[in-house]
Write a protein that holds these residues in place. Sequence first.
Motif, short mmCIF file in Angstrom:
data_model
loop_
_atom_site.label_atom_id
_atom_site.label_comp_id
_atom_site.label_asym_id
_atom_site.label_seq_id
_atom_site.Cartn_x
_atom_site.Cartn_y
_atom_site.Cartn_z
N GLY A 144 1.65 -64.23 -57.73
CA GLY A 144 2.99 -64.08 -58.27
C GLY A 144 4.00 -64.93 -57.54
O GLY A 144 3.65 -65.72 -56.65
N GLN A 145 5.27 -64.77 -57.95
CA GLN A 145 6.37 -65.53 -57.34
C GLN A 145 7.16 -64.60 -56.42
O GLN A 145 7.54 -63.51 -56.84
N HIS A 146 7.38 -65.02 -55.19
CA HIS A 146 8.13 -64.23 -54.20
C HIS A 146 7.52 -62.85 -53.99
O HIS A 146 8.24 -61.84 -53.96
N ILE A 147 6.22 -62.78 -53.87
CA ILE A 147 5.58 -61.47 -53.70
C ILE A 147 5.19 -61.17 -52.24
O ILE A 147 4.69 -60.08 -51.95
N LEU A 148 5.44 -62.13 -51.34
CA LEU A 148 5.09 -61.87 -49.93
C LEU A 148 5.74 -60.57 -49.41
O LEU A 148 5.07 -59.77 -48.75
N PRO A 149 7.02 -60.32 -49.74
CA PRO A 149 7.65 -59.10 -49.25
C PRO A 149 6.99 -57.81 -49.78
O PRO A 149 7.25 -56.73 -49.25
N TRP A 151 -3.74 -62.46 -51.45
CA TRP A 151 -2.34 -62.33 -51.85
C TRP A 151 -1.74 -63.73 -51.97
O TRP A 151 -1.39 -64.35 -50.97
N SER A 152 -1.63 -64.24 -53.20
CA SER A 152 -1.18 -65.61 -53.42
C SER A 152 0.25 -65.65 -53.94
O SER A 152 0.50 -65.44 -55.14
N ASP A 153 1.18 -65.92 -53.04
CA ASP A 153 2.59 -66.05 -53.43
C ASP A 153 2.89 -67.54 -53.60
O ASP A 153 2.93 -68.29 -52.63
N VAL A 154 3.09 -67.97 -54.86
CA VAL A 154 3.30 -69.40 -55.09
C VAL A 154 4.64 -69.89 -54.48
O VAL A 154 4.79 -71.10 -54.26
N ALA A 155 5.55 -68.97 -54.19
CA ALA A 155 6.83 -69.41 -53.61
C ALA A 155 6.64 -70.01 -52.21
O ALA A 155 7.43 -70.85 -51.79
N VAL A 156 5.58 -69.62 -51.50
CA VAL A 156 5.40 -70.19 -50.15
C VAL A 156 5.01 -71.67 -50.21
O VAL A 156 5.09 -72.39 -49.21
N LEU A 157 4.61 -72.13 -51.39
CA LEU A 157 4.22 -73.54 -51.53
C LEU A 157 5.44 -74.47 -51.50
O LEU A 157 5.28 -75.68 -51.38
N ALA A 158 6.63 -73.89 -51.58
CA ALA A 158 7.86 -74.71 -51.56
C ALA A 158 7.95 -75.57 -50.30
O ALA A 158 8.54 -76.65 -50.32
N THR A 159 7.39 -75.11 -49.20
CA THR A 159 7.53 -75.83 -47.93
C THR A 159 6.37 -76.80 -47.66
O THR A 159 6.34 -77.48 -46.64
#
Length: 362
Positions: A18-23, A165-173
């Motif tokens: 998902g997107q921004h699911i790390l939290p 747990w794959s958060d695609v938002a972490v790929l931004a960096t």
Amino acid sequence: MKIVNVALKENSYRIVIGQHILPRLGQALKGLNIGRDALIITSRVIRRHHGAALASSLKENGFCVKFFEVPDGEQSKSVKTAFSLIERIACYDCGRQSFIVAFGGGVIGDLAGYVAAVYKRGVPYIQVPTTFLAQIDSAIGGKTAIDLVAGKNLVGAFYQPRIVWSDVAVLATLDKRQMRNGLAEAVKYGMIADSKLFTDIARHYQELIERRLGVLESVVIQCSRIKTAIVTKDERETQGIRTILNFGHTVGHAIEAAGDYRRYHHGEAVALGMRVAAAISYQRGMLGNKDLDALNRLLSDIGLPQKIKGLSVADIIAVMRHDKKFKGGKNRFVLAQKIGQVKIVTEIPPSVIRYAIHRYMD
Ligand SMILES: NC(=O)c1ccc[n+]([C@@H]2O[C@H](COP(=O)([O-])OP(=O)(O)OC[C@H]3O[C@@H](n4cnc5c(N)ncnc54)[C@H](O)[C@@H]3O)[C@@H](O)[C@H]2O)c1
Ligand SMILES: [Zn+2]
């Protein structure tokens, strides 16, 4: 948020994408009965970017958190790093209910998974992949490994995580070269199993490289489903079903090794290997001109290498000769029949392989 179930005989688990699911990870772990002390294996860079978000999600849900950093790069998949890490973990672990968190790309995933598999004959672990390649490939399938001087991934175990747990938002960096690198494996999934995925990547590669979260999420889901479908049929790689995942990898590995693992990243070498495998397929009348061109064009559009530079055909063939798949001259190739379909073919004449490699030499 999407869930891909990895249904195995024992130890089934979920891949959550998902997107921004790390939290939200901490909350999800509460239901897993996994322990209380999270031992997070990561690198300084990844911790700096995303460590705080991970730690607060875990702490807010009652977990204790301890980071263990290892240096960046393949050299951390070594006996030395693995066992000094295990010593550090053992010193800290006394009296705790520990589980391991693999928080990084494929290097951290393979290393942390291996440590989890052997420390105390196995402690629970989870995969939190932070590269595109790790989200679509290395975090799925339960293969863990470290390298020896004699070769890559020579020591390892099949050991399944409790959740991915794959958060695609972490790929931004992540940098763009790493994104392109991972995209090579995504193109591979399209080639071996899914022409629609191939078309999606061809349509959206620019947005993928720019990290548009919607398309990233969709591609990570599609790739995770494909890899899961293959590995669940062949959990321990005994049936030969996983072999199709090696499309582009026979020559790709040889290019990677001949360049001492420094000249090309894995995905870049695999892109070249896929070009060679497709050329062999075309030459044998298995693959049409249109599909061959579509593959070559997509790899070029993504910005993956078009030519093999700084190596000779002889360098590459020499490495392939040492490959265990090539013993006794009986090679085995995954060849393409069309986009979305491959076939395993044995005993390709060496002259055909040499000619196909030659086509892509600089
Ligand atoms: N187990 C398997 O099935 C399997 C499959 C394929 C590959 N692998 C292994 O995976 C490894 C390659 O993995 P990789 O391509 O992910 O490389 P990697 O783990 O070396 O990561 C690449 C770089 O990206 C950085 N990074 C990671 N996440 C980041 C983020 N979110 N933001 C910024 N920087 C970030 C890392 O610090 C590193 O420098 C190889 O060792 C290979 O053998 C294993
Ligand atoms: Zn690969």
